[in-house]
Write an enzyme that holds these catalytic residues in place. Structure first.
Site, PDB file in Angstrom:
ATOM      1  N   GLU A  98       0.801  -1.237   0.000  1.00  0.00           N
ATOM      2  CA  GLU A  98       0.000   0.000   0.000  1.00  0.00           C
ATOM      3  C   GLU A  98       0.830   1.281   0.000  1.00  0.00           C
ATOM      4  OE1 GLU A  98      -2.840  -0.404   3.192  1.00  0.00           O
ATOM      5  OE2 GLU A  98      -3.519  -2.341   2.464  1.00  0.00           O
ATOM      6  N   ASN A 105       2.109  -5.094  -3.203  1.00  0.00           N
ATOM      7  CA  ASN A 105       0.720  -5.447  -2.885  1.00  0.00           C
ATOM      8  C   ASN A 105      -0.084  -4.192  -2.564  1.00  0.00           C
ATOM      9  OD1 ASN A 105      -1.117  -7.714  -2.219  1.00  0.00           O
ATOM     10  ND2 ASN A 105      -1.032  -6.949  -0.116  1.00  0.00           N
ATOM     11  N   HIS A 112     -10.285  -5.830  -2.327  1.00  0.00           N
ATOM     12  CA  HIS A 112     -11.357  -5.613  -1.346  1.00  0.00           C
ATOM     13  C   HIS A 112     -12.472  -4.888  -2.108  1.00  0.00           C
ATOM     14  CE1 HIS A 112      -9.037  -7.104   1.981  1.00  0.00           C
ATOM     15  NE2 HIS A 112      -8.043  -6.289   1.692  1.00  0.00           N
ATOM     16  N   GLU A 117      -6.194 -10.591  -1.330  1.00  0.00           N
ATOM     17  CA  GLU A 117      -7.013 -10.354  -0.127  1.00  0.00           C
ATOM     18  C   GLU A 117      -8.488 -10.240  -0.503  1.00  0.00           C
ATOM     19  OE1 GLU A 117      -5.542  -7.046   2.214  1.00  0.00           O
ATOM     20  OE2 GLU A 117      -3.453  -7.596   1.876  1.00  0.00           O
ATOM     21  N   ASP A 151     -12.247 -10.006  -0.947  1.00  0.00           N
ATOM     22  CA  ASP A 151     -13.560 -10.095  -0.306  1.00  0.00           C
ATOM     23  C   ASP A 151     -14.471  -9.092  -0.994  1.00  0.00           C
ATOM     24  OD1 ASP A 151     -12.677  -7.702   0.939  1.00  0.00           O
ATOM     25  OD2 ASP A 151     -12.368  -8.662   2.881  1.00  0.00           O
TER      26      ASP A 151
HETATM   27  O1  9MR Z   1      -7.206  -8.361   8.435  1.00  0.00           O
HETATM   28  C1  9MR Z   1      -6.433  -7.400   9.101  1.00  0.00           C
HETATM   29  C2  9MR Z   1      -7.189  -6.927  10.326  1.00  0.00           C
HETATM   30  O2  9MR Z   1      -7.346  -7.975  11.246  1.00  0.00           O
HETATM   31  C3  9MR Z   1      -6.453  -5.785  10.964  1.00  0.00           C
HETATM   32  O3  9MR Z   1      -7.228  -5.258  12.016  1.00  0.00           O
HETATM   33  C4  9MR Z   1      -6.180  -4.709   9.923  1.00  0.00           C
HETATM   34  C5  9MR Z   1      -5.421  -3.553  10.507  1.00  0.00           C
HETATM   35  O4  9MR Z   1      -5.049  -2.645   9.517  1.00  0.00           O
HETATM   36  O5  9MR Z   1      -5.440  -5.276   8.853  1.00  0.00           O
HETATM   37  C6  9MR Z   1      -6.166  -6.227   8.192  1.00  0.00           C
HETATM   38  O6  9MR Z   1      -5.530  -6.640   7.019  1.00  0.00           O
HETATM   39  C7  9MR Z   1      -5.241  -5.632   6.050  1.00  0.00           C
HETATM   40  C8  9MR Z   1      -4.038  -6.102   5.283  1.00  0.00           C
HETATM   41  O7  9MR Z   1      -2.978  -6.346   6.167  1.00  0.00           O
HETATM   42  C9  9MR Z   1      -3.612  -5.099   4.231  1.00  0.00           C
HETATM   43  N1  9MR Z   1      -4.728  -4.768   3.366  1.00  0.00           N
HETATM   44  C10 9MR Z   1      -5.945  -4.369   4.021  1.00  0.00           C
HETATM   45  C11 9MR Z   1      -6.368  -5.432   5.035  1.00  0.00           C
HETATM   46  C12 9MR Z   1      -7.694  -5.046   5.673  1.00  0.00           C
HETATM   47  O8  9MR Z   1      -7.567  -3.904   6.432  1.00  0.00           O
END
Ligand code: 9MR
Length: 403
Positions: free
Chosen positions: A153, A194, A230, A260, A262
């Protein structure tokens, strides 16, 4: 004897994929030449036995990603003091289950420990701290990660670089520096950039391709682009938008993956939304299948029970292919159809796009399955009779569902 062992060897190396029975998402993906279909998971979820059982179902999941425990705040909570227990638990689980491991994420502006985000840095000290982090973490997991999300990101929506301590003190060179450190530490891991909202054409997708070229221009190894995906029901990209963006990356000589996936919706979910969601999932799977350099798809946890969406987007959710009770939703059939495990047709009625799958005579056995639940398919041993008001419809050879 000789013949049998040759057949076993051929199956083991995937020479006869069409003889294998594609009973689930991973098997369907592999039958089409992909490396995996997988899911994210998190350490806190592993004490939930029914969850753990399905997580280890390698017919559906041939790959897992730790959603939190390999991040900087978890692995290096204070400077040069490393903690790998959480990440190791997921890495060990992948090994026990025979699943590939995607490792996530080495350099990211978020979930950074305070000593990094609020530290006083010069270019030199932050380069040293970042290289040390990447080197120590990637060395610890050396040989165990199919891929690492090296930088996560780095971009804003308009394609400019996102503000972060790394950009501020190092400039864009932090990207090739991080990739070079990861390549030196674990030469066999595939190294990925990513990000989210880079699945369809636009300034952010163009900038992600530019990052690939930037790293290549330094003579540094980059192997892949991870499209987080997402997505949102109803405004999910079309299959052709997904395909053209995917090839904008793979034409640069790197592989790609949906990392990732969803697809969230406004709660409460309706049948029409769930049908649309199924079609949106189908489109992502189909786009990956059609590009030989798309190696796999990872969903960001498989059940709504542990989805991150409701915490971050109040009023939204139901984003995963299984519901909170661990029951498959129409999205599962959509994925399977997109992966080539079933056939589907798309129709548009009153502005709503619906995916319907071919149906035939339901299987016969005993037991009662609820609406949306599985009611048949090759090797299915559960209930094959549907609750009143629904019928058991064949989605493909491997999956029938009460609809
Ligand atoms: O799934 C992750 C969640 O449990 C955490 O609270 C969150 C914190 O930022 O991160 C989530 O995973 C993220 C991933 O690492 C990067 N892309 C976005 C995902 C969703 O926020």
């Amino acid at each position: 004897m000789v013949q049998l062992s040759s057949l076993a060897a051929a199956l083991a190396v995937g020479l006869l994929p069409n003889l294998a029975v594609a009973a689930g998402l991973h098997e369907a993906a592999v039958a089409k030449g992909k490396l995996y279909f997988g899911t994210a998971t998190d350490n806190g979820e592993l004490s939930d036995s029914p969850y753990l059982k399905q997580l280890g179902n390698t017919a559906d999941f041939g790959q897992i990603t730790p959603s939190n425990s390999m991040k900087w705040e978890s692995t290096e909570p204070s400077q040069n003091s490393f903690s790998f227990a959480g990440g190791d638990a997921i890495a060990d689980l992948a090994k026990t289950n025979g699943q590939k491991l995607r490792c996530h994420a080495l350099v990211w502006h978020s979930q950074l420990p305070n000593w990094v985000s609020s530290g006083t840095w010069t270019n030199e000290t932050l380069v040293a701290a970042m290289k040390n982090h990447v080197t120590k973490v990637a060395t610890h997991y050396k040989g165990r990660c199919y891929a690492w999300d090296v930088v996560n990101e780095a971009l804003n929506e308009d394609g400019t670089y996102r503000d972060s301590p790394f950009l501020k003190h190092i400039g864009e060179a932090y990207l090739p520096i991080a990739f070079a450190a990861a390549a030196a530490a674990d030469p066999t891991a595939k190294l990925y950039y990513n990000d989210y909202n880079i699945e369809s054409p636009g300034p952010k997708a163009t900038a992600a391709a530019k990052i690939v070229k930037l790293i290549q221009s330094y003579g540094v190894k980059i192997d892949g682009v991870g499209m987080q995906a997402h997505l949102i029901v109803g405004s999910s990209p079309s299959e052709s938008a997904l395909s053209s963006t995917l090839s904008s990356y793979t034409s640069l000589g790197v592989e790609a993956a949906y990392t990732e996936l969803d697809i969230r919706l406004k709660l409460p979910s309706t049948d029409a939304q769930l049908a649309q969601q199924s079609n949106d999932y189908r489109a992502v799977a189909a786009a990956c299948i059609k590009n030989t350099d798309c190696v796999g798809i990872t969903i960001w946890d498989w059940t709504d029970k542990y989805s991150w969406i409701p915490d971050v987007f109040p009023g939204e959710g139901a984003a995963c292919p299984w519901d909170e009770k661990l029951v498959k939703k129409p999205a599962y059939a959509g994925l399977l159809a997109g992966l080539g495990g079933g056939s589907s047709t798309t129709t548009t009625t009153a502005g709503t796009t619906m995916t319907t799958t071919t149906s035939s005579a339901p299987p016969t056995s005993t037991g009662v399955a609820q609406k949306w639940e599985q009611c048949g398919g090759l090797h299915w041993t559960g209930p094959t009779v549907c609750v009143s008001g629904t019928t058991c419809q064949k989605q493909n050879d491997y999956y029938s569902q009460c609809l």
